[in-house]
Design a protein around this motif. Sequence first.
Motif, mmCIF file in Angstrom:
data_model
loop_
_atom_site.group_PDB
_atom_site.id
_atom_site.type_symbol
_atom_site.label_atom_id
_atom_site.label_comp_id
_atom_site.label_asym_id
_atom_site.label_seq_id
_atom_site.Cartn_x
_atom_site.Cartn_y
_atom_site.Cartn_z
ATOM 1 N N LYS A 33 0.832 -1.196 0.000
ATOM 2 C CA LYS A 33 0.000 0.000 0.000
ATOM 3 C C LYS A 33 0.871 1.252 0.000
ATOM 4 O O LYS A 33 2.056 1.199 0.320
ATOM 5 C CB LYS A 33 -0.889 0.033 1.247
ATOM 6 C CG LYS A 33 -1.925 -1.057 1.304
ATOM 7 C CD LYS A 33 -2.774 -0.920 2.539
ATOM 8 C CE LYS A 33 -3.819 -2.007 2.606
ATOM 9 N NZ LYS A 33 -4.622 -1.910 3.838
ATOM 10 N N LYS A 34 0.255 2.381 -0.329
ATOM 11 C CA LYS A 34 0.931 3.667 -0.305
ATOM 12 C C LYS A 34 1.411 3.942 1.124
ATOM 13 O O LYS A 34 0.669 3.734 2.085
ATOM 14 C CB LYS A 34 -0.034 4.761 -0.759
ATOM 15 C CG LYS A 34 0.557 6.136 -0.788
ATOM 16 C CD LYS A 34 -0.468 7.147 -1.275
ATOM 17 C CE LYS A 34 0.095 8.544 -1.225
ATOM 18 N NZ LYS A 34 -0.886 9.532 -1.692
ATOM 19 N N VAL B 23 6.772 3.842 -0.530
ATOM 20 C CA VAL B 23 5.894 3.778 -1.690
ATOM 21 C C VAL B 23 5.139 5.102 -1.810
ATOM 22 O O VAL B 23 4.469 5.537 -0.882
ATOM 23 C CB VAL B 23 4.898 2.606 -1.573
ATOM 24 C CG1 VAL B 23 3.906 2.626 -2.724
ATOM 25 C CG2 VAL B 23 5.638 1.283 -1.535
ATOM 26 N N ALA C 131 3.140 5.863 -4.746
ATOM 27 C CA ALA C 131 1.864 5.607 -5.416
ATOM 28 C C ALA C 131 1.774 4.136 -5.816
ATOM 29 O O ALA C 131 2.791 3.487 -6.054
ATOM 30 C CB ALA C 131 1.738 6.489 -6.651
ATOM 31 N N VAL C 132 0.534 3.627 -5.876
ATOM 32 C CA VAL C 132 0.281 2.257 -6.309
ATOM 33 C C VAL C 132 -0.720 2.296 -7.453
ATOM 34 O O VAL C 132 -1.770 2.918 -7.344
ATOM 35 C CB VAL C 132 -0.282 1.398 -5.154
ATOM 36 C CG1 VAL C 132 -0.539 -0.023 -5.625
ATOM 37 C CG2 VAL C 132 0.645 1.401 -3.962
ATOM 38 N N VAL D 93 4.163 -0.049 -8.777
ATOM 39 C CA VAL D 93 4.341 0.882 -7.661
ATOM 40 C C VAL D 93 5.417 1.898 -7.999
ATOM 41 O O VAL D 93 6.321 1.616 -8.783
ATOM 42 C CB VAL D 93 4.715 0.158 -6.342
ATOM 43 C CG1 VAL D 93 3.578 -0.675 -5.823
ATOM 44 C CG2 VAL D 93 5.955 -0.680 -6.496
#
Length: 103
Positions: A7-8, A26, A28-29, A36
């Motif tokens: 996850k972000k 991270v 962005a996904v 990612v």
Amino acid sequence: MAMLKIKKGDTVKVIAGKDKDKEGKVIAVDYKNGRVTVEGVNMLTKHTKPSMTNQNGGIVHQEGSIDISNVMYLHKGKATRVGIKMDGDKKVRFAKSTGEVID
């Protein structure tokens, strides 16, 4: 597509490709394409024209996306696989190496 386990905001380690062994957060996904964007990984050079927002234009360095299969979640400084289990009536992620709940 199956539920993605990254996850972000997660801290991940790159396990394949030119940036192997780098770690980062991270940004962005992309759930649709399974990719990612990790800060400081897969840096791209983009040439921008002058515009109203960017008066000078020039060369901009930014992160590119990488496939989600090339990253592993970092739990307490060690790369681990992520599993999903039911905690009561709620789905939670857990680190497979330790069995601890992530969120």
